[in-house]
Design a protein around this motif. Structure first.
Motif, PDB file in Angstrom:
ATOM      1  N   PRO A   1       0.814  -1.213   0.000  1.00  0.00           N
ATOM      2  CA  PRO A   1       0.000   0.000   0.000  1.00  0.00           C
ATOM      3  C   PRO A   1       0.851   1.269   0.000  1.00  0.00           C
ATOM      4  O   PRO A   1       0.362   2.347  -0.314  1.00  0.00           O
ATOM      5  N   ASN A   2       2.114   1.122   0.343  1.00  0.00           N
ATOM      6  CA  ASN A   2       3.020   2.267   0.380  1.00  0.00           C
ATOM      7  C   ASN A   2       3.909   2.350  -0.849  1.00  0.00           C
ATOM      8  O   ASN A   2       4.877   3.097  -0.860  1.00  0.00           O
ATOM      9  N   ALA A   3       3.583   1.536  -1.865  1.00  0.00           N
ATOM     10  CA  ALA A   3       4.406   1.553  -3.083  1.00  0.00           C
ATOM     11  C   ALA A   3       4.338   2.936  -3.697  1.00  0.00           C
ATOM     12  O   ALA A   3       3.293   3.374  -4.162  1.00  0.00           O
ATOM     13  N   ASP A   4       5.454   3.624  -3.640  1.00  0.00           N
ATOM     14  CA  ASP A   4       5.489   4.971  -4.204  1.00  0.00           C
ATOM     15  C   ASP A   4       6.031   4.937  -5.630  1.00  0.00           C
ATOM     16  O   ASP A   4       6.210   5.960  -6.259  1.00  0.00           O
ATOM     17  N   GLU A   5       6.261   3.713  -6.104  1.00  0.00           N
ATOM     18  CA  GLU A   5       6.781   3.534  -7.463  1.00  0.00           C
ATOM     19  C   GLU A   5       5.648   3.705  -8.467  1.00  0.00           C
ATOM     20  O   GLU A   5       4.581   3.120  -8.340  1.00  0.00           O
ATOM     21  N   GLU A   6       5.871   4.546  -9.437  1.00  0.00           N
ATOM     22  CA  GLU A   6       4.893   4.665 -10.508  1.00  0.00           C
ATOM     23  C   GLU A   6       5.295   3.686 -11.596  1.00  0.00           C
ATOM     24  O   GLU A   6       6.447   3.638 -12.002  1.00  0.00           O
ATOM     25  N   PHE A   7       4.339   2.927 -12.045  1.00  0.00           N
ATOM     26  CA  PHE A   7       4.625   1.904 -13.034  1.00  0.00           C
ATOM     27  C   PHE A   7       4.484   2.483 -14.431  1.00  0.00           C
ATOM     28  O   PHE A   7       3.541   3.206 -14.733  1.00  0.00           O
ATOM     29  N   ASP A   8       5.422   2.155 -15.267  1.00  0.00           N
ATOM     30  CA  ASP A   8       5.435   2.606 -16.654  1.00  0.00           C
ATOM     31  C   ASP A   8       4.176   2.100 -17.364  1.00  0.00           C
ATOM     32  O   ASP A   8       3.767   0.946 -17.173  1.00  0.00           O
ATOM     33  N   ASP A   9       3.587   2.948 -18.186  1.00  0.00           N
ATOM     34  CA  ASP A   9       2.366   2.566 -18.913  1.00  0.00           C
ATOM     35  C   ASP A   9       2.583   1.337 -19.790  1.00  0.00           C
ATOM     36  O   ASP A   9       1.678   0.502 -19.930  1.00  0.00           O
ATOM     37  N   ASP A  10       3.764   1.212 -20.386  1.00  0.00           N
ATOM     38  CA  ASP A  10       4.053   0.048 -21.228  1.00  0.00           C
ATOM     39  C   ASP A  10       4.086  -1.235 -20.403  1.00  0.00           C
ATOM     40  O   ASP A  10       3.646  -2.293 -20.865  1.00  0.00           O
ATOM     41  N   VAL A  11       4.611  -1.143 -19.184  1.00  0.00           N
ATOM     42  CA  VAL A  11       4.659  -2.307 -18.296  1.00  0.00           C
ATOM     43  C   VAL A  11       3.235  -2.717 -17.927  1.00  0.00           C
ATOM     44  O   VAL A  11       2.865  -3.891 -18.027  1.00  0.00           O
ATOM     45  N   LEU A  12       2.432  -1.757 -17.539  1.00  0.00           N
ATOM     46  CA  LEU A  12       1.052  -2.067 -17.153  1.00  0.00           C
ATOM     47  C   LEU A  12       0.264  -2.640 -18.325  1.00  0.00           C
ATOM     48  O   LEU A  12      -0.500  -3.594 -18.159  1.00  0.00           O
ATOM     49  N   ALA A  13       0.463  -2.094 -19.506  1.00  0.00           N
ATOM     50  CA  ALA A  13      -0.231  -2.592 -20.696  1.00  0.00           C
ATOM     51  C   ALA A  13       0.175  -4.037 -20.997  1.00  0.00           C
ATOM     52  O   ALA A  13      -0.661  -4.864 -21.372  1.00  0.00           O
ATOM     53  N   ALA A  14       1.457  -4.348 -20.841  1.00  0.00           N
ATOM     54  CA  ALA A  14       1.934  -5.707 -21.117  1.00  0.00           C
ATOM     55  C   ALA A  14       1.346  -6.713 -20.125  1.00  0.00           C
ATOM     56  O   ALA A  14       1.013  -7.836 -20.501  1.00  0.00           O
ATOM     57  N   LEU A  15       1.187  -6.309 -18.869  1.00  0.00           N
ATOM     58  CA  LEU A  15       0.642  -7.210 -17.851  1.00  0.00           C
ATOM     59  C   LEU A  15      -0.852  -7.425 -18.023  1.00  0.00           C
ATOM     60  O   LEU A  15      -1.410  -8.406 -17.544  1.00  0.00           O
ATOM     61  N   ASP A  16      -1.506  -6.510 -18.714  1.00  0.00           N
ATOM     62  CA  ASP A  16      -2.960  -6.543 -18.835  1.00  0.00           C
ATOM     63  C   ASP A  16      -3.442  -7.379 -20.027  1.00  0.00           C
ATOM     64  O   ASP A  16      -4.545  -7.197 -20.509  1.00  0.00           O
ATOM     65  N   GLY A  17      -2.628  -8.302 -20.485  1.00  0.00           N
ATOM     66  CA  GLY A  17      -3.054  -9.185 -21.567  1.00  0.00           C
ATOM     67  C   GLY A  17      -3.909 -10.318 -21.022  1.00  0.00           C
ATOM     68  O   GLY A  17      -4.263 -10.342 -19.847  1.00  0.00           O
ATOM     69  N   ASP A  18      -4.221 -11.264 -21.857  1.00  0.00           N
ATOM     70  CA  ASP A  18      -5.031 -12.421 -21.462  1.00  0.00           C
ATOM     71  C   ASP A  18      -4.106 -13.501 -20.902  1.00  0.00           C
ATOM     72  O   ASP A  18      -3.944 -14.566 -21.505  1.00  0.00           O
ATOM     73  N   TYR A  19      -3.492 -13.197 -19.767  1.00  0.00           N
ATOM     74  CA  TYR A  19      -2.485 -14.083 -19.171  1.00  0.00           C
ATOM     75  C   TYR A  19      -2.922 -14.557 -17.798  1.00  0.00           C
ATOM     76  O   TYR A  19      -3.707 -13.904 -17.112  1.00  0.00           O
ATOM     77  N   VAL A  20      -2.335 -15.680 -17.386  1.00  0.00           N
ATOM     78  CA  VAL A  20      -2.452 -16.169 -16.018  1.00  0.00           C
ATOM     79  C   VAL A  20      -1.053 -16.072 -15.414  1.00  0.00           C
ATOM     80  O   VAL A  20      -0.075 -16.517 -16.028  1.00  0.00           O
ATOM     81  N   PHE A  21      -0.978 -15.478 -14.218  1.00  0.00           N
ATOM     82  CA  PHE A  21       0.286 -15.321 -13.517  1.00  0.00           C
ATOM     83  C   PHE A  21       0.338 -16.347 -12.391  1.00  0.00           C
ATOM     84  O   PHE A  21      -0.471 -16.298 -11.472  1.00  0.00           O
ATOM     85  N   LYS A  22       1.280 -17.279 -12.483  1.00  0.00           N
ATOM     86  CA  LYS A  22       1.469 -18.312 -11.469  1.00  0.00           C
ATOM     87  C   LYS A  22       2.700 -17.911 -10.661  1.00  0.00           C
ATOM     88  O   LYS A  22       3.800 -17.819 -11.211  1.00  0.00           O
ATOM     89  N   VAL A  23       2.486 -17.681  -9.371  1.00  0.00           N
ATOM     90  CA  VAL A  23       3.534 -17.125  -8.525  1.00  0.00           C
ATOM     91  C   VAL A  23       3.900 -18.109  -7.423  1.00  0.00           C
ATOM     92  O   VAL A  23       3.056 -18.474  -6.597  1.00  0.00           O
ATOM     93  N   TRP A  24       5.160 -18.532  -7.412  1.00  0.00           N
ATOM     94  CA  TRP A  24       5.685 -19.381  -6.345  1.00  0.00           C
ATOM     95  C   TRP A  24       6.554 -18.521  -5.445  1.00  0.00           C
ATOM     96  O   TRP A  24       7.398 -17.747  -5.920  1.00  0.00           O
ATOM     97  N   GLY A  25       6.342 -18.658  -4.155  1.00  0.00           N
ATOM     98  CA  GLY A  25       7.136 -17.902  -3.199  1.00  0.00           C
ATOM     99  C   GLY A  25       6.875 -18.417  -1.802  1.00  0.00           C
ATOM    100  O   GLY A  25       6.081 -19.326  -1.584  1.00  0.00           O
ATOM    101  N   GLY A  26       7.568 -17.810  -0.867  1.00  0.00           N
ATOM    102  CA  GLY A  26       7.383 -18.154   0.535  1.00  0.00           C
ATOM    103  C   GLY A  26       7.389 -16.889   1.367  1.00  0.00           C
ATOM    104  O   GLY A  26       8.244 -16.024   1.165  1.00  0.00           O
ATOM    105  N   ASP A  27       6.446 -16.789   2.265  1.00  0.00           N
ATOM    106  CA  ASP A  27       6.404 -15.609   3.122  1.00  0.00           C
ATOM    107  C   ASP A  27       7.644 -15.531   4.009  1.00  0.00           C
ATOM    108  O   ASP A  27       7.977 -14.476   4.518  1.00  0.00           O
ATOM    109  N   TRP A  28       8.351 -16.619   4.169  1.00  0.00           N
ATOM    110  CA  TRP A  28       9.569 -16.703   4.954  1.00  0.00           C
ATOM    111  C   TRP A  28      10.799 -16.250   4.151  1.00  0.00           C
ATOM    112  O   TRP A  28      11.865 -16.019   4.714  1.00  0.00           O
ATOM    113  N   CYS A  29      10.666 -16.126   2.848  1.00  0.00           N
ATOM    114  CA  CYS A  29      11.789 -15.872   1.936  1.00  0.00           C
ATOM    115  C   CYS A  29      12.074 -14.374   1.820  1.00  0.00           C
ATOM    116  O   CYS A  29      11.196 -13.589   1.478  1.00  0.00           O
ATOM    117  N   ILE A  30      13.310 -13.989   2.081  1.00  0.00           N
ATOM    118  CA  ILE A  30      13.684 -12.564   2.033  1.00  0.00           C
ATOM    119  C   ILE A  30      13.507 -11.988   0.631  1.00  0.00           C
ATOM    120  O   ILE A  30      12.994 -10.879   0.487  1.00  0.00           O
TER     121      ILE A  30
END
Length: 126
Positions: free
Chosen positions: A10-39
């Protein structure tokens, strides 16, 4: 089960480039592996979550795969099938379920930017 670290910062002060946002907004599924314990996940996934939110990617196109540390390495749903050795890992699939982009652990740019570059190449060659 979800990855708390993928919750948008919620504190992300980073503004995302319009090209980046447009690329993410395709007809894609994002599969994310991670761990809340992982730095690395704690440092990178909240900003990626904020980018997905800024791109208005629907929740049903973001799949969370929590990973634990086991005696033989990483364990969790899809770890073996997708060859997950390092986290965070984000696999982007097209509407047909084919992998079109992958981010693994770290890069010189944020996850969203890294994936957007790969997705731009996909759209150009498609």
């Amino acid at each position: 089960m979800t990855l708390e670290t993928l919750s948008p910062d919620p504190n992300a002060d980073e503004e995302f480039d319009d090209d980046v946002l447009a690329a993410l907004d395709g007809d894609y599924v994002f599969k994310v592996w991670g761990g809340d314990w992982c730095i690395d996940c704690q440092e990178q996934l909240p900003t990626f979550g904020a980018a997905l939110a800024a791109a208005d990617v629907p929740d049903d196109r973001i799949e969370h795969y929590p990973v634990t540390k086991g005696p033989d390495g990483k364990e969790g749903t899809g770890v073996e099938a997708y060859g997950i050795d390092l986290i965070p890992t984000v696999v982007v699939e097209d509407a047909d379920g084919g992998e079109v982009a992958r981010f693994v652990e770290e890069a010189d740019v944020p996850i969203a930017t890294f994936l957007a570059r790969q997705l731009a190449d996909v759209e150009v060659t498609a």
